[in-house]
Design an enzyme around this catalytic site. Structure first.
Site, PDB file in Angstrom:
ATOM      1  N   SER A 133       0.851  -1.188   0.000  1.00  0.00           N
ATOM      2  CA  SER A 133       0.000   0.000   0.000  1.00  0.00           C
ATOM      3  C   SER A 133       0.888   1.240   0.000  1.00  0.00           C
ATOM      4  O   SER A 133       2.072   1.166   0.337  1.00  0.00           O
ATOM      5  CB  SER A 133      -0.866  -0.006   1.265  1.00  0.00           C
ATOM      6  OG  SER A 133      -1.467   1.248   1.483  1.00  0.00           O
TER       7      SER A 133
ATOM      8  N   TYR B 130      -3.493  -0.595   9.915  1.00  0.00           N
ATOM      9  CA  TYR B 130      -3.317  -0.827   8.475  1.00  0.00           C
ATOM     10  C   TYR B 130      -1.901  -0.437   8.048  1.00  0.00           C
ATOM     11  O   TYR B 130      -1.231  -1.175   7.317  1.00  0.00           O
ATOM     12  CB  TYR B 130      -4.360  -0.026   7.699  1.00  0.00           C
ATOM     13  CG  TYR B 130      -4.423  -0.333   6.229  1.00  0.00           C
ATOM     14  CD1 TYR B 130      -5.170  -1.409   5.753  1.00  0.00           C
ATOM     15  CD2 TYR B 130      -3.728   0.440   5.299  1.00  0.00           C
ATOM     16  CE1 TYR B 130      -5.231  -1.701   4.399  1.00  0.00           C
ATOM     17  CE2 TYR B 130      -3.783   0.160   3.945  1.00  0.00           C
ATOM     18  CZ  TYR B 130      -4.534  -0.909   3.497  1.00  0.00           C
ATOM     19  OH  TYR B 130      -4.586  -1.205   2.152  1.00  0.00           O
TER      20      TYR B 130
HETATM   21  N1  LIG Z   1      -8.452  -0.062  -2.675  1.00  0.00           N
HETATM   22  C1  LIG Z   1      -7.346   0.624  -2.423  1.00  0.00           C
HETATM   23  O1  LIG Z   1      -7.311   1.852  -2.601  1.00  0.00           O
HETATM   24  C2  LIG Z   1      -6.128  -0.053  -1.902  1.00  0.00           C
HETATM   25  C3  LIG Z   1      -4.997   0.761  -1.646  1.00  0.00           C
HETATM   26  C4  LIG Z   1      -3.839   0.157  -1.162  1.00  0.00           C
HETATM   27  C5  LIG Z   1      -3.810  -1.208  -0.954  1.00  0.00           C
HETATM   28  N2  LIG Z   1      -4.920  -1.975  -1.200  1.00  0.00           N
HETATM   29  C6  LIG Z   1      -4.822  -3.396  -0.940  1.00  0.00           C
HETATM   30  O2  LIG Z   1      -5.173  -4.119  -2.101  1.00  0.00           O
HETATM   31  C7  LIG Z   1      -5.821  -5.343  -1.727  1.00  0.00           C
HETATM   32  C8  LIG Z   1      -7.185  -5.421  -2.379  1.00  0.00           C
HETATM   33  O3  LIG Z   1      -7.981  -4.310  -1.910  1.00  0.00           O
HETATM   34  P1  LIG Z   1      -9.465  -4.022  -2.441  1.00  0.00           P
HETATM   35  O4  LIG Z   1      -9.637  -2.547  -2.390  1.00  0.00           O
HETATM   36  O5  LIG Z   1      -9.710  -4.763  -3.691  1.00  0.00           O
HETATM   37  O6  LIG Z   1     -10.333  -4.650  -1.256  1.00  0.00           O
HETATM   38  P2  LIG Z   1     -11.916  -4.925  -1.188  1.00  0.00           P
HETATM   39  O7  LIG Z   1     -12.609  -4.501  -2.440  1.00  0.00           O
HETATM   40  O8  LIG Z   1     -12.373  -4.346   0.106  1.00  0.00           O
HETATM   41  O9  LIG Z   1     -11.969  -6.539  -1.125  1.00  0.00           O
HETATM   42  C9  LIG Z   1     -11.423  -7.191  -0.030  1.00  0.00           C
HETATM   43  C10 LIG Z   1     -11.325  -8.670  -0.334  1.00  0.00           C
HETATM   44  O10 LIG Z   1     -10.760  -9.313   0.833  1.00  0.00           O
HETATM   45  C11 LIG Z   1     -11.611 -10.389   1.212  1.00  0.00           C
HETATM   46  N3  LIG Z   1     -11.616 -10.629   2.646  1.00  0.00           N
HETATM   47  C12 LIG Z   1     -11.752  -9.720   3.646  1.00  0.00           C
HETATM   48  N4  LIG Z   1     -11.791 -10.351   4.838  1.00  0.00           N
HETATM   49  C13 LIG Z   1     -11.690 -11.683   4.573  1.00  0.00           C
HETATM   50  C14 LIG Z   1     -11.685 -12.838   5.380  1.00  0.00           C
HETATM   51  N5  LIG Z   1     -11.814 -12.785   6.724  1.00  0.00           N
HETATM   52  N6  LIG Z   1     -11.538 -14.046   4.784  1.00  0.00           N
HETATM   53  C15 LIG Z   1     -11.434 -14.134   3.427  1.00  0.00           C
HETATM   54  N7  LIG Z   1     -11.440 -13.076   2.606  1.00  0.00           N
HETATM   55  C16 LIG Z   1     -11.574 -11.860   3.185  1.00  0.00           C
HETATM   56  C17 LIG Z   1     -13.006  -9.947   0.757  1.00  0.00           C
HETATM   57  O11 LIG Z   1     -13.845 -11.079   0.698  1.00  0.00           O
HETATM   58  P3  LIG Z   1     -15.446 -10.986   1.048  1.00  0.00           P
HETATM   59  O12 LIG Z   1     -16.134 -10.632  -0.245  1.00  0.00           O
HETATM   60  O13 LIG Z   1     -15.773 -12.344   1.553  1.00  0.00           O
HETATM   61  O14 LIG Z   1     -15.615  -9.918   2.094  1.00  0.00           O
HETATM   62  C18 LIG Z   1     -12.680  -9.317  -0.590  1.00  0.00           C
HETATM   63  O15 LIG Z   1     -12.563 -10.304  -1.587  1.00  0.00           O
HETATM   64  C19 LIG Z   1      -5.870  -5.331  -0.190  1.00  0.00           C
HETATM   65  O16 LIG Z   1      -4.778  -6.025   0.336  1.00  0.00           O
HETATM   66  C20 LIG Z   1      -5.766  -3.859   0.142  1.00  0.00           C
HETATM   67  O17 LIG Z   1      -5.243  -3.652   1.438  1.00  0.00           O
HETATM   68  C21 LIG Z   1      -6.068  -1.416  -1.661  1.00  0.00           C
END
Ligand SMILES: NC(=O)c1ccc[n+]([C@@H]2O[C@H](COP(=O)([O-])OP(=O)(O)OC[C@H]3O[C@@H](n4cnc5c(N)ncnc54)[C@H](OP(=O)(O)O)[C@@H]3O)[C@@H](O)[C@H]2O)c1
Length: 253
Positions: free
Chosen positions: A145, A158
């Protein structure tokens, strides 16, 4: 340039966070590039991604894996190998966010964020390494991140977890590069997913964020397709311990 560099035919990829957002887009991209998919997800009844992968002509299995359940986490990679006979690619895309001022930050939120974002990434990497190191090949992609670099505000757990993911990736890369196992991170900038609903809906914060992004817009989950295929394929065979930002230019500013 040879298209074969980016082909994943015959490879098996395991992906967490594959039900939505960035992880979902990455899973589809790997399947489009030819890989068979093991979807590590907590809700087996969510079958839409599996169906999309199968419609691309790839094999796909859902492996039940609630990242809050350490026994399911430890069993996930052995289950992938049991189903497919191999594991070639691991993508740790799942992640959660909890926001609160540091003085009020609940201990249970700290534990959950550190467990899901960092400890399960470590366990899944370690489990995958047990197969990839002896087979002398493998690709691991972790999700870091901007908060691997910056501290953020109201997100101490985080920031600590994502700093940890970056360092863990380098530590594993230092041990496993000699075995032709590539361990790298993708560093998303501000991406329009459910994780950021609160920021997107806050007009002032949204404007502050957009004003600072050189590309001028939030990123999309689809923006990760190319980088994920690159880091999962032979095109990145000499790329080790790298942090590949997909951030619209944020870090360079
Ligand atoms: N979006 C951003 O701006 C951003 C920025 C920096 C880094 N990131 C990183 O990029 C990655 C993807 O982020 P995203 O924005 O795509 O996230 P997101 O849309 O919130 O999706 C989160 C995913 O994690 C899964 N998850 C959460 N808790 C879980 C659990 N207990 N067991 C199994 N699966 C679980 C969710 O599954 P469910 O559908 O079952 O909830 C979902 O598939 C993450 O590591 C995030 O920290 C994102």
């Amino acid at each position: 340039m040879s298209q074969n560099l980016f082909q994943l035919n015959g490879k098996v990829a395991a992906v967490t966070g594959c039900t939505r957002g960035i992880g979902r887009s990455v899973a589809i991209a790997l399947a489009e590039a030819g890989a068979d998919l093991a979807l590590l997800q907590r809700s087996p009844e969510k079958t839409d991604v599996k169906e999309e992968v199968e419609n691309l002509g790839r094999r796909c299995e859902i492996i039940q894996c609630d990242l809050n359940n350490i026994e399911e986490v430890k069993g996930a990679i052995p289950a992938v190998v049991e189903h497919f006979g191999q594991i070639d690619i691991l993508v740790n895309a799942a992640g959660i966010q909890r926001r609160s001022p540091a003085v009020d930050f609940p201990e249970e939120d700290w534990d959950e964020v550190l467990n899901i974002n960092l400890k399960t990434t470590w366990i899944l990497c370690q489990q995958a390494g047990k197969y990839m190191v002896p087979q002398k090949s493998g690709k691991i992609i972790n999700f870091a991140s901007l908060l691997s670099y910056q501290g953020g505000i109201n997100v101490p757990a985080y920031a600590a977890s994502k700093g940890g993911v970056s360092q863990l990736t380098k530590a594993l890369s230092n041990e496993w590069a000699q075995h032709h196992v590539n361990v790298n991170t993708i560093v998303p900038g501000y991406i329009a997913t459910e994780m950021n609903t609160a920021l997107i809906n806050d007009d002032n914060r949204n404007k502050q964020i957009l004003d600072r992004i050189p590309a001028g817009d939030w990123g999309k989950p689809e923006d990760f397709k190319g980088t994920a295929v690159f880091l999962a394929s032979n095109a990145s065979d000499y790329v080790h311990g790298h942090q590949l930002a997909v951030d619209g230019g944020w870090l360079g500013r």
